[in-house]
Design an enzyme around this catalytic site. Structure first.
Site, mmCIF file in Angstrom:
data_model
loop_
_atom_site.group_PDB
_atom_site.id
_atom_site.type_symbol
_atom_site.label_atom_id
_atom_site.label_comp_id
_atom_site.label_asym_id
_atom_site.label_seq_id
_atom_site.Cartn_x
_atom_site.Cartn_y
_atom_site.Cartn_z
ATOM 1 N N ASP A 99 -40.206 -28.093 29.452
ATOM 2 C CA ASP A 99 -40.637 -29.272 29.998
ATOM 3 C C ASP A 99 -41.966 -29.616 29.055
ATOM 4 O O ASP A 99 -42.836 -30.361 29.563
ATOM 5 C CB ASP A 99 -41.089 -29.450 31.623
ATOM 6 N N LYS B 209 -54.830 -20.435 34.593
ATOM 7 C CA LYS B 209 -55.287 -21.583 35.479
ATOM 8 C C LYS B 209 -56.782 -21.208 36.221
ATOM 9 O O LYS B 209 -56.881 -21.395 37.462
ATOM 10 C CB LYS B 209 -54.319 -21.982 36.190
#
Length: 285
Positions: A152, A202
């Protein structure tokens, strides 16, 4: 990726051979044909196999739930650009790891022959995370290095030099890196030379501007370190920190374009992808 105009002189017989590769679909014109052949030549020693990660939870787009790699960008699913980028780099033996609504992917890409590739599919019956999903393909990759790619994301760069570095450093995994002003939401890297000292997935606050693009080069030995688990496990939280502690995780800063499809802001991601595609001349328009 920015283009530069170049004037060259070639034998007519060679040009005739080049013209035979133009099909109007995968190879649009003579300039595209020459560019593609050069890219393949430069990456001729690179791996031919890649695993494309295309599982995960479907997202709602235009009132329909789709796997994220099947969201339409510039007239094609995101993953079609990834597949064509791999093929331009000589990587044409592909395994797609799909999950829920994987039939959408299979129906569109088929056996890959219309793109100039061979595509095999593995379907996750339950979500395993990126690390667990890779174990499904362990029997298909053989003993040579292979690429692992997020389906993606939009990529447009050459991978030949990345492979050369991977071999010279004896890395178990090399991560394609890029820089970003805003790193929140991405895997952030700290390097010493090309060796990754730390991989923080993250982080809320990080000074480093180097981030992972989700495009990896694996040696077979990396798969042997992955343990079976009943719970979903992510590469960024298990295997990569382990490899960093072993001194076997390396980074390669790529020159080119990369855009991730963010679930938090799909519309903005699509807009950014469309800009890259338009600039590179790889859309249907």
């Amino acid at each position: 990726m920015a283009k530069e105009r170049l004037t060259i002189t070639l034998e007519k017989s060679l040009l005739d051979e080049i013209d035979t590769t133009i099909d109007g679909i995968n190879v649009r014109n003579r300039s595209h044909a020459i560019e593609r052949l050069i890219e393949i030549a430069l990456s001729q020693n690179a791996p031919r196999k890649a695993i494309i990660l295309a599982g995960g939870e479907p997202v709602k787009f235009n009132d329909k739930y789709l796997p994220k790699p099947m969201i339409n960008i510039g007239g094609k699913p995101i993953m079609e650009y990834t597949i064509k980028m791999l093929i331009r780099n000589g990587v044409n033996d592909l395994t797609i790891l799909a999950g829920e609504k994987g039939d959408e992917i299979i129906s569109y890409f088929g056996d890959g022959s219309r793109f100039g590739a061979k595509i095999t599919y593995l379907i996750e019956e339950k979500r395993r995370g990126t690390e667990g999903a890779l174990l499904l393909a362990k029997g298909l990759v053989g003993s040579e290095p292979f690429f692992v790619v997020n389906g993606d994301n939009l990529y447009d760069f050459s991978i030949a030099e990345m492979y050369k570095q991977h071999i010279s450093t004896k890395a178990l995994v090399t991560i394609a890196l890029t820089t970003a002003e805003k790193t929140r939401g991405y895997g952030v890297i700290r390097l010493e030379g090309s060796k990754i000292l730390d991989f923080v997935e993250k982080p809320a606050n990080e000074k480093s501007k180097l981030i992972s693009t989700g495009f990896y080069l694996f040696s077979r030995g990396a798969l042997d370190l992955i343990k079976q688990s009943n719970e979903p496990i992510m590469l960024e939280k298990s295997l990569f920190p382990m490899l960093a502690s072993m001194g076997k995780l390396y980074g390669y800063v790529v020159a080119g374009n990369w855009v991730a499809l963010s679930s938090d802001n799909i519309e903005e991601s699509i807009e950014n992808m469309e800009k890259v595609i338009k600039a590179s001349g790889k859309s249907d328009k």
